[in-house]
Design an enzyme around this catalytic site. Structure first.
Site, PDB file in Angstrom:
ATOM      1  N   ASP A 141      44.894  10.571  40.340  1.00 44.17           N
ATOM      2  CA  ASP A 141      44.157   8.921  41.691  1.00 44.17           C
ATOM      3  C   ASP A 141      42.733   8.878  42.156  1.00 44.17           C
ATOM      4  O   ASP A 141      42.007   8.089  41.533  1.00 44.17           O
ATOM      5  CB  ASP A 141      44.941   9.192  43.023  1.00 44.17           C
ATOM      6  CG  ASP A 141      45.419   9.524  43.760  1.00 44.17           C
ATOM      7  OD1 ASP A 141      44.622  10.883  43.501  1.00 44.17           O
ATOM      8  OD2 ASP A 141      45.627   9.551  44.555  1.00 44.17           O
ATOM      9  N   ASP A 195      44.301  17.281  51.809  1.00 45.98           N
ATOM     10  CA  ASP A 195      46.320  17.544  52.416  1.00 45.98           C
ATOM     11  C   ASP A 195      46.746  18.660  51.552  1.00 45.98           C
ATOM     12  O   ASP A 195      48.051  18.621  52.447  1.00 45.98           O
ATOM     13  CB  ASP A 195      46.590  16.363  50.931  1.00 45.98           C
ATOM     14  CG  ASP A 195      46.520  15.290  50.999  1.00 45.98           C
ATOM     15  OD1 ASP A 195      45.924  14.429  51.856  1.00 45.98           O
ATOM     16  OD2 ASP A 195      45.781  14.374  49.504  1.00 45.98           O
TER      17      ASP A 195
END
Length: 888
Positions: A70, A481
């Site tokens: 992404d 993350d």
């Protein structure tokens, strides 16, 4: 896994977008060296770390596969090494959004051709429109067509697809589904030009959250996939039947039976869901559709799986479980091309206790699960999972049943069975790419083995980097993350991310300069402390105590001797403490949200910056005073550091193009700053080991110097600069952090926003100065030489090779010219770090101005790509001028 990284990426990127012209430079600008040093670039291995929303196998050539990420670019599978090769490292600073890949397509007619639809955000966060990249050498080189709209590789719905598709019978025809109400687009010249299919009746209407004023969750997800029925065409003629998925719960699937001239809504289709995928089994005449009530990749509460008979128009609900039993949507969807009756799908949004994978061998008539309950909460798995190559995938967890560690996955929107090998399957998760090579054990009652198949694919967003001068750690990284890592060996995957506590995102870290065993990190966590300490060089951690009001990590600074810390967290003002944060007191004289750093010599001196003002504390962070320095950047897109070993020596980088933007230096503890006139724009600053004979540490920056954006090095206190990366190694945006290695001259660690931690090593191991530009080829060298030619990558019709030339004589060369003849008539298409000419099969390669001097016993290297047909035999003879070189 992308919940936090979206915010990390946006906050990081939005702060530094470029617009307008750079500020005027001062007069008497020193000479700027732009010649690229001979650097080798690699990743500090983490292996994965992000969402893989798409995997594409070529349907006509075995072992040719691609993966899209992404925000981290695209990759090609290398079967010989079982690794992934990055393909979009050439994307530069001004077009950083093109590292987000919304779709990929591999040409089954000409497997050398591959296409990528790129663009990260459809709202204002991304400064550029999307583009379609096309390659005729499997992604080694690209040509680009800009589009008149944005694409969203990191937007909601990015796991649907593929939105980009090539006509399997006439490969000059491609279709692209666009978001934002821009409709369906078509190219008839192999992706060179595109036009909207004006007769397509539906641009989509589904948005995740209409109330989102940022435009991120409120964008129309648009046209989400295109699928051809290859049985309705012949080689060289356009395929007649095409299916298109639309983000519209009432009108999700359309079809053309006249090669795209007209379109109709597919009759009898289910409603109330979005069709994430549409996969066709042309042999049996079935179109399979995976439905979810949401666009993904995080959300989805209900889902169905349907089969459409292309000959009769019959719809059949083949969902693996009853709707009342689902709490997730379906997305991952694949057909075994060797046995088309075998179908698999994923419950992509099944977060707890685990994702689920379903398999049918009778075209969806009956299903089995990858795991099932025995007696709740007990589980029986059809698989075993081995994460020894990426042990951090357990996240250090020891969950209660039915949850297990490591998980089978989450956000599993991509799932593909190798079209040439029924035993090989790959699927993407929010943290890695998993695969198996014994899948058919599923059907025989055995257990298939799941392992990470992710080496070479690096997909982390980097917020901060520090390299201590001693101790077992070479590098500490602060990541979005997955928190971050302590690397003791850059070539090996660390055993675990930072734990105790485990932050979702680490926002900042520091160590005590004279006691590198003392390390501190801060980060984001849904609940729990936001600061952690280590007293053993980051091997083990313990949590600190948050002061009242803390909501996020912010920045942190450790005193040079580790005796105290200053913390600027989100949610409250700047704080200071002695010891390890059992109690905190508010700092005065400095605004909330300021960036804080420590002097690397004086344990009581700390610095801060906020909104154009520089702040100094001389009492351990208790009180700060604004310095009288003026002319600094007015915004908060600034990073600054104090030089180790020199009290009050501070460098500051940052700014915006509509104001002050550059690199500043202070030698009086921030009381005043001098702007470097030879640096137009700079976003990071870092220090590394000094060059041989230099009296000052080596400087590194991600900057614009001499009109060129790149990674630069200076060994003379910023008087001159050398660009050390090249156009093939740009990695999009590199503005979050940079640091040199205090123990290895020339080594630099570079942050990326999606390509992980990149580090570079120079061939100039002796550490010469950065003042060697502008020369030419010197006299022909004499003496012994050795040439090593190594093919590093090869595909049908193309290859890549590295060449190393070593001076095995007793005196230095002041210039060199290396010649050889290709045995099979290969042609060089590109060569870097040297000049070359080719006449027929004969090649001559000469040094550039900066790498002509080669000391006795030293080497110089260059790389090339080329084309071949028939055979690709390596050259066996090399000449340095008139001197024959030893080979190998």
């Amino acid at each position: 896994m992308r919940r936090t990284r979206i915010l990390t990426a946006v906050l990081t990127l939005a702060a530094g977008l470029l617009a307008g012209s750079p500020p005027a430079l001062a007069t008497d600008t020193p000479k700027v060296q732009l010649a690229a040093d001979m650097y080798t670039w690699k990743n500090a291995r983490i292996d994965g770390g992000g969402f893989v929303p798409g995997i594409v196998f070529n349907r006509s050539e075995k072992n040719l596969a691609y993966a899209r990420t992404d925000i981290g670019g695209a990759y090609r599978w290398q079967e010989s090494t079982k690794t992934w090769t990055p393909l979009l490292d050439s994307v530069g600073w001004d077009e950083w959004g093109h590292t987000g890949v919304v779709s990929l397509a591999s040409d089954s007619v000409d497997p050398n051709k591959v296409y990528a639809a790129v663009g990260t955000y459809t709202n204002s966060w991304d400064p550029t429109n999307g583009a379609v990249l096309r390659s005729s050498d499997r992604g080694a080189d690209w040509q680009k067509t800009d589009l008149p709209f944005k694409l969203g590789g990191n937007m909601p719905g990015r796991g649907m697809g593929e939105r980009l598709a090539i006509d399997p019978n006439k490969d000059s025809v491609l279709y692209l589904g666009a978001p934002s109400g821009k409709g369906l687009w078509r190219s008839t010249d192999s992706g060179v030009t595109w036009s909207q299919v004006t007769d397509f009746p539906n641009v989509g209407n589904y948005v995740q959250d209409p109330s989102d004023t940022s435009g991120y969750a409120s964008d129309n997800q648009g046209i989400v996939w295109v699928t051809f029925d290859e049985s309705t065409g012949a080689s060289g003629t356009a395929t007649k039947t095409i299916y298109v998925g639309v983000a519209d719960k009432d009108n999700a699937v359309y079809r053309s039976t006249d090669a795209g001239a007209s379109w109709t809504r597919l009759a009898g289709q289910p409603t109330g869901y979005l069709a994430h995928k549409g996969v066709l089994d042309a042999k049996n005449g079935y179109l399979y559709l995976a439905y979810s009530d949401k666009g993904g990749p995080y959300d989805g509460g209900k889902g169905r799986l349907w089969r459409y008979a292309t000959a009769t128009g019959t719809w059949t609900d083949i969902s693996p479980v009853a709707e009342a039993d689902t709490s997730y949507g379906f997305s991952g969807l694949t057909v075994d091309r060797q046995h088309p009756g075998t179908v698999m799908t994923t419950a992509y949004s099944s977060w707890w206790p685990d994702t689920q994978i379903f398999r049918s061998t009778d075209s969806g008539g009956t299903w089995t699960k990858a795991w099932d309950y025995t007696s709740y909460p007990g589980r029986s798995n059809r698989y075993t999972i081995d994460v020894s190559s990426s042990p951090w995938l357990t996240f250090g967890a020891n969950p209660s049943p039915p949850e297990q560690a490591p998980k089978l996955g989450w956000m599993t929107e991509s799932l593909e069975i190798d079209p040439f090998d029924s035993d090989r399957m790959m699927y993407g998760t929010g943290a890695t790419l998993y695969g198996t090579e014994n899948l058919t054990k599923w059907d025989s009652g055995g257990q298939f083995t799941v392992k990470p198949m992710v080496q070479g694919l690096e997909e982390t967003a980097v917020n901060d980097l520090v390299s201590p001068p001693s101790g077992g750690a070479q590098l500490f990284s602060a990541l979005g993350d997955i928190g971050g890592f302590r690397h003791t060996d850059l070539t090996k995957v660390p055993s675990m991310m930072f734990t105790s506590p485990t932050f979702t995102t680490t926002t900042g870290l520091d160590f005590a300069e004279t006691d590198p065993n003392t390390v501190v990190r801060v980060g984001d966590l849904d609940s729990g402390p936001h600061i952690a300490f280590s007293t053993d060089n980051g091997a083990n951690w313990f949590a600190g105590t948050d002061p009242s009001g803390v909501s996020g990590g912010g920045t942190v600074a450790a005193a040079s001797d580790g005796s105290r810390f200053v913390w600027s967290p989100a949610g409250t003002g700047v704080q200071y403490t002695t010891g390890f944060g059992t109690s905190w007191a508010a700092s005065s004289g400095i605004p909330a949200g300021a960036t804080v750093e420590a002097d690397r010599v004086d344990a009581k001196t700390f610095y801060g910056f906020k909104s154009g003002r520089f702040y100094v504390s001389s009492d351990g962070g208790a009180t700060f005073s604004a310095s009288s320095a003026t002319g600094l950047p007015g915004g908060d897109s600034v990073r600054f550091k104090a030089l180790p070993g020199a009290k009050g020596d501070v460098w500051l980088a940052g700014g915006t193009a509509d104001g002050a933007y550059g690199l500043w230096h202070s030698t009086d503890g921030g009381a005043s700053f001098t702007r470097l006139s030879n640096v137009e724009q700079a976003d990071t600053i870092g220090f590394g080991k000094a060059a041989t004979g230099a009296s000052y540490q080596t400087l590194y920056t991600s900057a614009k110097i001499g009109g060129v954006r790149g990674i630069f090095r200076s060994t003379d206190k910023g008087a001159t600069w050398t660009r050390i990366n090249d156009d093939a190694h740009q990695w999009g945006r590199t503005g979050a952090a940079i640091t040199g290695d205090p123990r290895v001259y020339g080594r630099v660690y570079v942050s990326t926003n999606g390509r992980g931690v990149v580090y570079g090593d120079t061939s100039d191991t002796g550490g010469g100065g950065d003042n060697g530009g502008g020369g030419g080829t010197g006299p022909t060298p004499t003496g012994a030489c050795r040439a090593t030619y190594k093919i590093t990558n090869q595909w049908s019709g193309g290859f890549q090779a590295d060449v190393q030339l070593t001076n095995t004589g007793s005196s230095a060369w002041s210039g060199w010219s290396l010649g050889w003849t290709f045995p099979d008539g290969q042609k060089i298409t590109q060569l870097w770090n040297a000049d070359h000419t080719q006449s027929g099969a004969a090649v001559t390669v000469k040094n550039l101005s900066w790498n002509g001097t080669v000391a006795a016993g030293s080497s110089v290297g260059f790389g090339l790509t080329g084309s071949w047909s028939g055979s690709n035999t390596e050259p066996t003879a090399f000449e340095l001028g008139d001197q024959s070189c030893t080979v190998g």
